[in-house]
Design a protein around this motif. Structure first.
Motif, mmCIF file in Angstrom:
data_model
loop_
_atom_site.group_PDB
_atom_site.id
_atom_site.type_symbol
_atom_site.label_atom_id
_atom_site.label_comp_id
_atom_site.label_asym_id
_atom_site.label_seq_id
_atom_site.Cartn_x
_atom_site.Cartn_y
_atom_site.Cartn_z
ATOM 1 N N CYS A 45 -6.371 3.693 -2.995
ATOM 2 C CA CYS A 45 -5.529 4.691 -3.642
ATOM 3 C C CYS A 45 -6.433 5.810 -4.158
ATOM 4 O O CYS A 45 -7.494 5.530 -4.731
ATOM 5 N N PRO A 46 -6.050 7.083 -3.990
ATOM 6 C CA PRO A 46 -6.899 8.182 -4.465
ATOM 7 C C PRO A 46 -6.977 8.275 -5.989
ATOM 8 O O PRO A 46 -7.858 8.946 -6.516
ATOM 9 N N HIS A 47 -6.115 7.598 -6.694
ATOM 10 C CA HIS A 47 -6.105 7.676 -8.149
ATOM 11 C C HIS A 47 -7.283 6.928 -8.769
ATOM 12 O O HIS A 47 -8.152 7.512 -9.378
ATOM 13 N N ARG A 48 -7.338 5.615 -8.567
ATOM 14 C CA ARG A 48 -8.415 4.806 -9.138
ATOM 15 C C ARG A 48 -8.969 3.803 -8.138
ATOM 16 O O ARG A 48 -9.559 2.810 -8.527
ATOM 17 N N GLY A 49 -8.732 4.045 -6.860
ATOM 18 C CA GLY A 49 -9.287 3.172 -5.830
ATOM 19 C C GLY A 49 -8.592 1.840 -5.672
ATOM 20 O O GLY A 49 -9.166 0.906 -5.127
ATOM 21 N N GLY A 50 -7.366 1.729 -6.146
ATOM 22 C CA GLY A 50 -6.634 0.469 -6.026
ATOM 23 C C GLY A 50 -6.477 0.053 -4.571
ATOM 24 O O GLY A 50 -6.325 0.888 -3.695
ATOM 25 N N PRO A 51 -6.523 -1.257 -4.299
ATOM 26 C CA PRO A 51 -6.393 -1.745 -2.925
ATOM 27 C C PRO A 51 -4.940 -1.703 -2.459
ATOM 28 O O PRO A 51 -4.129 -2.552 -2.834
ATOM 29 N N LEU A 52 -4.600 -0.720 -1.640
ATOM 30 C CA LEU A 52 -3.222 -0.585 -1.175
ATOM 31 C C LEU A 52 -2.771 -1.805 -0.379
ATOM 32 O O LEU A 52 -1.594 -2.143 -0.379
ATOM 33 N N SER A 53 -3.710 -2.509 0.261
ATOM 34 C CA SER A 53 -3.360 -3.708 1.025
ATOM 35 C C SER A 53 -2.762 -4.795 0.138
ATOM 36 O O SER A 53 -2.100 -5.706 0.621
ATOM 37 N N GLU A 54 -2.971 -4.705 -1.169
ATOM 38 C CA GLU A 54 -2.408 -5.674 -2.111
ATOM 39 C C GLU A 54 -1.144 -5.145 -2.787
ATOM 40 O O GLU A 54 -0.606 -5.771 -3.693
ATOM 41 N N GLY A 55 -0.681 -3.972 -2.316
ATOM 42 C CA GLY A 55 0.510 -3.363 -2.892
ATOM 43 C C GLY A 55 1.789 -3.953 -2.348
ATOM 44 O O GLY A 55 1.787 -4.841 -1.499
ATOM 45 N N ILE A 56 2.910 -3.419 -2.837
ATOM 46 C CA ILE A 56 4.230 -3.866 -2.422
ATOM 47 C C ILE A 56 4.722 -2.965 -1.289
ATOM 48 O O ILE A 56 4.800 -1.747 -1.451
ATOM 49 N N VAL A 57 5.037 -3.578 -0.152
ATOM 50 C CA VAL A 57 5.568 -2.855 1.000
ATOM 51 C C VAL A 57 7.080 -2.822 0.884
ATOM 52 O O VAL A 57 7.725 -3.858 0.706
ATOM 53 N N HIS A 58 7.647 -1.618 0.960
ATOM 54 C CA HIS A 58 9.100 -1.450 0.894
ATOM 55 C C HIS A 58 9.480 -0.322 1.830
ATOM 56 O O HIS A 58 8.941 0.780 1.730
ATOM 57 N N GLY A 59 10.377 -0.643 2.756
ATOM 58 C CA GLY A 59 10.750 0.361 3.752
ATOM 59 C C GLY A 59 9.529 0.794 4.532
ATOM 60 O O GLY A 59 8.822 -0.024 5.103
#
Length: 111
Positions: A45-59
């Motif tokens: 994530c460009p904000h704080r480098g959060g791992p998007l692969s661990e995010g919630i997929v919706h649509g």
């Protein structure tokens, strides 16, 4: 470098989940939607480098697990423009296998 790289079986990526590909320039997350589409984005994530692969997929989007920023799979753009964007990479499914565009990965590595 041209062509497509086989990164594994579609069945190896959980529905509404992701698989991470490690490259010399950082990680790429390959997402699978509920409709069995695949999309590839930078995994940070460009904000704080959060791992998007661990995010919630919706649509056709993913929500960063750290601060709830939402990114569109097709464009990499955040839901709110001021929240930035992430790079996207062409991905497709062929014969039950997930392929990612090698040329786009090479450009990423060179950057």
């Amino acid at each position: 470098m041209s062509g497509w790289i086989d990164i594994g079986a579609l069945a190896d990526i959980p529905v509404r989940g992701a698989r991470v590909i490690r490259t010399p320039a950082g990680c790429v997350a390959v997402f699978r939607t509920a409709g069995d589409e695949v999309f590839a984005l930078d995994d940070r994530c460009p904000h704080r480098g959060g791992p998007l692969s661990e995010g919630i997929v919706h649509g056709r989007s993913v929500t960063c697990p750290l601060h709830n920023r939402v990114f569109a799979f097709e464009t990499g753009a955040a839901e709110r423009p001021e929240e930035g964007r992430v790079a996207t990479y062409p991905a497709r499914i062929e014969g039950g296998r997930v392929l990612i565009d090698a040329a786009h990965l090479a450009r990423r590595t060179a950057a």
